[in-house]
Write a protein that holds these residues in place. Sequence first.
Motif, PDB file in Angstrom:
ATOM      1  N   MET A 157       0.850  -1.184   0.000  1.00 38.88           N
ATOM      2  CA  MET A 157       0.000   0.000   0.000  1.00 38.88           C
ATOM      3  C   MET A 157       0.884   1.232   0.000  1.00 38.88           C
ATOM      4  N   ARG A 158       0.434   2.263  -0.669  1.00 39.15           N
ATOM      5  CA  ARG A 158       1.185   3.506  -0.708  1.00 39.15           C
ATOM      6  C   ARG A 158       1.140   4.170   0.665  1.00 39.15           C
ATOM      7  N   THR A 159       2.266   4.687   1.090  1.00 46.02           N
ATOM      8  CA  THR A 159       2.284   5.444   2.337  1.00 46.02           C
ATOM      9  C   THR A 159       1.635   6.808   2.087  1.00 46.02           C
ATOM     10  N   ALA A 160       1.189   7.428   3.176  1.00 47.45           N
ATOM     11  CA  ALA A 160       0.468   8.692   3.036  1.00 47.45           C
ATOM     12  C   ALA A 160       0.606   9.492   4.321  1.00 47.45           C
ATOM     13  N   PRO A 161       0.392  10.787   4.263  1.00 52.58           N
ATOM     14  CA  PRO A 161       0.404  11.594   5.484  1.00 52.58           C
ATOM     15  C   PRO A 161      -0.844  11.315   6.315  1.00 52.58           C
ATOM     16  N   ILE A 162      -0.815  11.702   7.561  1.00 51.36           N
ATOM     17  CA  ILE A 162      -1.953  11.497   8.448  1.00 51.36           C
ATOM     18  C   ILE A 162      -3.143  12.325   7.977  1.00 51.36           C
ATOM     19  N   ASP A 163      -4.266  11.669   7.824  1.00 50.46           N
ATOM     20  CA  ASP A 163      -5.518  12.359   7.508  1.00 50.46           C
ATOM     21  C   ASP A 163      -6.185  12.705   8.837  1.00 50.46           C
ATOM     22  N   PRO A 164      -6.253  13.980   9.200  1.00 48.40           N
ATOM     23  CA  PRO A 164      -6.805  14.346  10.506  1.00 48.40           C
ATOM     24  C   PRO A 164      -8.274  13.990  10.689  1.00 48.40           C
ATOM     25  N   MET A 165      -8.964  13.714   9.584  1.00 51.55           N
ATOM     26  CA  MET A 165     -10.364  13.319   9.699  1.00 51.55           C
ATOM     27  C   MET A 165     -10.517  11.825   9.951  1.00 51.55           C
ATOM     28  N   ALA A 166      -9.450  11.064   9.710  1.00 55.32           N
ATOM     29  CA  ALA A 166      -9.526   9.612   9.844  1.00 55.32           C
ATOM     30  C   ALA A 166      -8.740   9.072  11.023  1.00 55.32           C
ATOM     31  N   LEU A 167      -7.579   9.653  11.297  1.00 54.47           N
ATOM     32  CA  LEU A 167      -6.730   9.166  12.370  1.00 54.47           C
ATOM     33  C   LEU A 167      -6.612  10.230  13.458  1.00 54.47           C
ATOM     34  N   THR A 168      -6.959   9.845  14.652  1.00 50.43           N
ATOM     35  CA  THR A 168      -6.953  10.752  15.798  1.00 50.43           C
ATOM     36  C   THR A 168      -6.377  10.021  16.999  1.00 50.43           C
ATOM     37  N   ASN A 169      -6.195  10.742  18.090  1.00 49.96           N
ATOM     38  CA  ASN A 169      -5.756  10.087  19.332  1.00 49.96           C
ATOM     39  C   ASN A 169      -6.802   9.073  19.798  1.00 49.96           C
ATOM     40  N   PHE A 170      -8.070   9.378  19.591  1.00 50.87           N
ATOM     41  CA  PHE A 170      -9.139   8.441  19.956  1.00 50.87           C
ATOM     42  C   PHE A 170      -8.995   7.135  19.176  1.00 50.87           C
ATOM     43  N   VAL A 171      -8.760   7.241  17.874  1.00 51.14           N
ATOM     44  CA  VAL A 171      -8.595   6.048  17.042  1.00 51.14           C
ATOM     45  C   VAL A 171      -7.337   5.284  17.456  1.00 51.14           C
TER      46      VAL A 171
ATOM     47  N   SER B 138       5.231   3.900  18.491  1.00 47.19           N
ATOM     48  CA  SER B 138       6.165   4.852  17.898  1.00 47.19           C
ATOM     49  C   SER B 138       5.451   6.116  17.420  1.00 47.19           C
ATOM     50  N   VAL B 139       4.131   6.103  17.450  1.00 41.63           N
ATOM     51  CA  VAL B 139       3.349   7.244  16.976  1.00 41.63           C
ATOM     52  C   VAL B 139       3.341   8.343  18.036  1.00 41.63           C
ATOM     53  N   ASP B 140       3.656   9.547  17.629  1.00 36.57           N
ATOM     54  CA  ASP B 140       3.678  10.703  18.533  1.00 36.57           C
ATOM     55  C   ASP B 140       2.273  11.272  18.674  1.00 36.57           C
ATOM     56  N   PRO B 141       1.749  11.384  19.886  1.00 32.24           N
ATOM     57  CA  PRO B 141       0.406  11.949  20.083  1.00 32.24           C
ATOM     58  C   PRO B 141       0.251  13.347  19.495  1.00 32.24           C
ATOM     59  N   ASP B 142       1.333  14.100  19.438  1.00 32.01           N
ATOM     60  CA  ASP B 142       1.259  15.463  18.914  1.00 32.01           C
ATOM     61  C   ASP B 142       1.118  15.515  17.400  1.00 32.01           C
ATOM     62  N   ASP B 143       1.256  14.352  16.739  1.00 31.20           N
ATOM     63  CA  ASP B 143       1.108  14.324  15.286  1.00 31.20           C
ATOM     64  C   ASP B 143      -0.347  14.432  14.849  1.00 31.20           C
ATOM     65  N   PHE B 144      -1.271  14.235  15.778  1.00 35.41           N
ATOM     66  CA  PHE B 144      -2.684  14.293  15.433  1.00 35.41           C
ATOM     67  C   PHE B 144      -3.216  15.701  15.657  1.00 35.41           C
ATOM     68  N   THR B 145      -3.845  16.248  14.630  1.00 37.35           N
ATOM     69  CA  THR B 145      -4.317  17.629  14.696  1.00 37.35           C
ATOM     70  C   THR B 145      -5.807  17.758  14.415  1.00 37.35           C
ATOM     71  N   SER B 146      -6.526  16.653  14.512  1.00 37.88           N
ATOM     72  CA  SER B 146      -7.948  16.684  14.196  1.00 37.88           C
ATOM     73  C   SER B 146      -8.717  17.594  15.141  1.00 37.88           C
ATOM     74  N   GLU B 147      -9.635  18.351  14.578  1.00 40.22           N
ATOM     75  CA  GLU B 147     -10.486  19.210  15.400  1.00 40.22           C
ATOM     76  C   GLU B 147     -11.441  18.381  16.254  1.00 40.22           C
ATOM     77  N   TRP B 148     -11.589  17.107  15.898  1.00 42.42           N
ATOM     78  CA  TRP B 148     -12.486  16.230  16.656  1.00 42.42           C
ATOM     79  C   TRP B 148     -11.789  15.621  17.873  1.00 42.42           C
ATOM     80  N   ASP B 149     -10.478  15.732  17.932  1.00 45.82           N
ATOM     81  CA  ASP B 149      -9.748  15.185  19.071  1.00 45.82           C
ATOM     82  C   ASP B 149      -9.989  16.046  20.307  1.00 45.82           C
ATOM     83  N   LEU B 150     -10.176  15.391  21.418  1.00 47.42           N
ATOM     84  CA  LEU B 150     -10.370  16.091  22.678  1.00 47.42           C
ATOM     85  C   LEU B 150      -9.090  16.008  23.515  1.00 47.42           C
ATOM     86  N   PRO B 151      -8.849  17.004  24.369  1.00 51.13           N
ATOM     87  CA  PRO B 151      -7.655  16.969  25.231  1.00 51.13           C
ATOM     88  C   PRO B 151      -7.565  15.699  26.059  1.00 51.13           C
TER      89      PRO B 151
END
Length: 233
Positions: A60-74, A96-109
Amino acid sequence: MPNRSCFASAGACTSTSKGRDPHQREALELASQFAAAAFRVVTAPGESVVISIGGRTAPMRTAPIDPMALTNFVWIRASALALITASRERLDPLLSVDPDDFTSEWDLPVHHAYHVALRAYLRGEPSRTAMNRALNAAEDIRMNRPDFLGPFAVLLSQLVAGDREGLVAALADALEEFRDHYSVGDRKDDSTRQVHLGVLALTCHARWDLGWEIPVNSAYLPTAILEAGPRDR
């Protein structure tokens, strides 16, 4: 990418027949593979990564994080599934995933704080400071949004503290809160009411990885899943 139906079906299948239907374990395994694959696609180096789901392997092709699909919740759900299925192969890349990499507006603190604490704990790093932040975030949202069911930070805090008796008490409280939350209104028909994957995951970890006896019986803790152990699953 992981979606609600993927996780919901995995949760629902653990609750019937005390987890003895072979399709229940298959669903958990598939959900775990699917969730982990979504994160591998955004974390693997290069232009492609080999992904295996349900016995099928393909690049599969690698891709940047989609903030609408991948969040801290996911991420929390994906990590829970890796713990439940006892897959270090899937868990390690997630850690290895950094929590700060997620920028979704749906993510809660509260989800970010819990991700930081759980990640530090599972990586064997000092986690008390992060755990305190997660506890504060959980208490804050409890006070401001009493209808919201966040991650059970108190349960995780007992693992961080190495307190088995505290974990047992926190587990009973978490299961009671989970039951009460889904006993109201339309939530009674929500498929996610069947089992809390995060609670089941921490219970599996305590029993299998720490060797703790967990004297709590509940329909929300499928006996056959817990009794099977990592080797048999």
